[in-house]
Design a protein around this motif. Structure first.
Motif, PDB file in Angstrom:
ATOM      1  N   VAL A  13       0.849  -1.188   0.000  1.00  3.09           N
ATOM      2  CA  VAL A  13       0.000   0.000   0.000  1.00  3.09           C
ATOM      3  C   VAL A  13       0.887   1.240   0.000  1.00  3.09           C
ATOM      4  N   VAL A  14       0.661   2.113  -0.990  1.00  6.15           N
ATOM      5  CA  VAL A  14       1.462   3.335  -1.113  1.00  6.15           C
ATOM      6  C   VAL A  14       0.536   4.542  -1.003  1.00  6.15           C
ATOM      7  N   ASP A  15       0.657   5.288   0.101  1.00  5.78           N
ATOM      8  CA  ASP A  15      -0.163   6.469   0.348  1.00  5.78           C
ATOM      9  C   ASP A  15       0.575   7.342   1.355  1.00  5.78           C
TER      10      ASP A  15
ATOM     11  N   GLU B 196       4.320  -1.116   3.275  1.00  4.27           N
ATOM     12  CA  GLU B 196       3.707   0.192   3.116  1.00  4.27           C
ATOM     13  C   GLU B 196       4.782   1.202   2.747  1.00  4.27           C
ATOM     14  N   ALA B 197       4.358   2.286   2.072  1.00  3.88           N
ATOM     15  CA  ALA B 197       5.281   3.367   1.724  1.00  3.88           C
ATOM     16  C   ALA B 197       4.502   4.671   1.654  1.00  3.88           C
ATOM     17  N   ASP B 198       5.200   5.791   1.920  1.00  5.56           N
ATOM     18  CA  ASP B 198       4.518   7.083   1.925  1.00  5.56           C
ATOM     19  C   ASP B 198       4.844   7.941   0.707  1.00  5.56           C
ATOM     20  N   ASP B 199       5.695   7.457  -0.194  1.00  7.78           N
ATOM     21  CA  ASP B 199       5.902   8.140  -1.468  1.00  7.78           C
ATOM     22  C   ASP B 199       6.512   7.162  -2.467  1.00  7.78           C
TER      23      ASP B 199
ATOM     24  N   LEU C 160      -1.839   2.094  -5.101  1.00  5.10           N
ATOM     25  CA  LEU C 160      -1.053   3.322  -5.237  1.00  5.10           C
ATOM     26  C   LEU C 160      -1.919   4.568  -5.268  1.00  5.10           C
ATOM     27  N   ASP C 161      -1.631   5.502  -4.359  1.00  8.21           N
ATOM     28  CA  ASP C 161      -2.251   6.823  -4.430  1.00  8.21           C
ATOM     29  C   ASP C 161      -1.481   7.648  -5.463  1.00  8.21           C
ATOM     30  N   LEU C 162      -2.128   8.658  -6.046  1.00 11.67           N
ATOM     31  CA  LEU C 162      -1.462   9.460  -7.077  1.00 11.67           C
ATOM     32  C   LEU C 162      -0.841  10.734  -6.528  1.00 11.67           C
TER      33      LEU C 162
END
Length: 214
Positions: free
Chosen positions: A6-8, A31-34, A52-54
Motif C-alpha cells: 500500500v502506497v499512500d 507500506e510506503a509514503d511516497d 497506489l495513491d497518485l
C-alpha cells in the motif's frame, strides 16, 4: 492470500486500508509514503499487487508508475485515489496502471479489484468509465500516433479483447469462452502484437481509438 503493498502519504489511510484488506484475507506485506520508498518496499516484499495513491509529496504516483516501467518491474498496480479527473486517469493508465478506483469504494469492490489484477485482469471504476472513454476518443497522444498500424483481429480475438476491456482475467475469459487458459494467453499475446500495445490496458486504449471497441 494475495500479497499487496500500500502506497499512500497518509498513515491513517494506509492503516485503514490494511485493516480492511485483512478482513478480506488479503495480506499487506509492505507500506510506503511516497514513490521512492515504494520502489524499495516493492523490490523487498515482492507483492502480487500494488495499491497506489497518485497525489503524494516528492515522488507521486505517476512518477512511481513510470519508474516501475523503466525498471521492468511487472507488478500490477491498482490506483486508489480521490481524484477522478479525466486527464489524471488517462495519465495513470498510459503510465502502466492496470486498475483505477476511487477511495469511496466498498470493501467488496476493493477486494474484487485486487483479485482481478492478481489474476491478470484490469479494472476501472464504473463511475469514471464513460468520461474516460470520451476523453480517449477525443484524440490519441503523440505516442499513440506514432504506434504501428493496427492489424486486423479475428472474431475470436475480438471476443477476447472485449472481455479484456471489461476487466476479465485470462482464467475468467477461458471460462466464458470455453477455452483452455493457455489458449487465452496466446490470444492475448497475439492481440498485443497486432495492436502494437505494450500491455492489456494499452491494447484496450488503442482498440477504442481505432473503433474496434465501442
Amino acid at each position: 492470500m494475495i500479497r499487496v503493498v500500500v502506497v499512500d502519504d497518509q498513515a491513517l489511510v494506509r492503516h485503514g486500508i490494511r485493516t480492511l484488506l485483512d478482513i478480506a484475507d488479503i495480506d499487506v506485506v509492505g507500506e510506503a509514503d511516497d514513490g521512492r520508498a515504494a520502489l524499495e518496499v516493492i523490490e523487498e516484499a515482492s507483492p502480487e499487487v500494488v495499491l497506489l495513491d497518485l497525489r503524494m509529496p516528492r515522488y507521486d504516483g505517476i512518477w512511481t508508475l513510470r519508474q516501475l516501467a523503466e525498471r521492468r518491474i511487472d507488478i500490477p498496480v491498482l490506483v486508489l485515489t480521490t481524484f477522478d479527473d479525466d486527464t489524471v486517469v488517462l495519465d495513470a493508465l498510459r503510465a502502466g496502471a492496470r486498475g483505477y478506483l476511487l477511495k469511496d469504494v466498498t470493501l467488496e469492490q476493493l477486494a474484487r479489484a485486487v483479485h482481478t489484477l492478481a489474476d491478470g485482469g484490469t479494472l476501472i471504476a464504473p463511475s469514471i468509465t464513460d468520461r474516460m472513454l470520451r476523453a480517449i476518443r477525443s484524440g490519441p497522444t503523440p505516442g499513440e500516433i506514432a504506434a504501428p498500424p493496427v492489424q486486423e483481429l479475428t472474431e475470436r480475438e475480438r471476443e477476447v479483447l472485449r472481455l479484456m476491456a471489461e476487466g476479465y482475467s485470462n482464467r475468467e475469459i477461458a471460462e466464458v469462452l470455453f477455452l483452455a487458459e493457455g489458449t487465452v494467453k496466446n490470444h492475448v499475446s497475439t492481440i498485443l502484437v497486432k495492436l502494437g500495445a505494450r500491455d492489456r490496458t494499452n491494447a484496450v486504449l488503442r482498440a477504442l481509438h481505432q473503433g474496434i471497441l465501442r
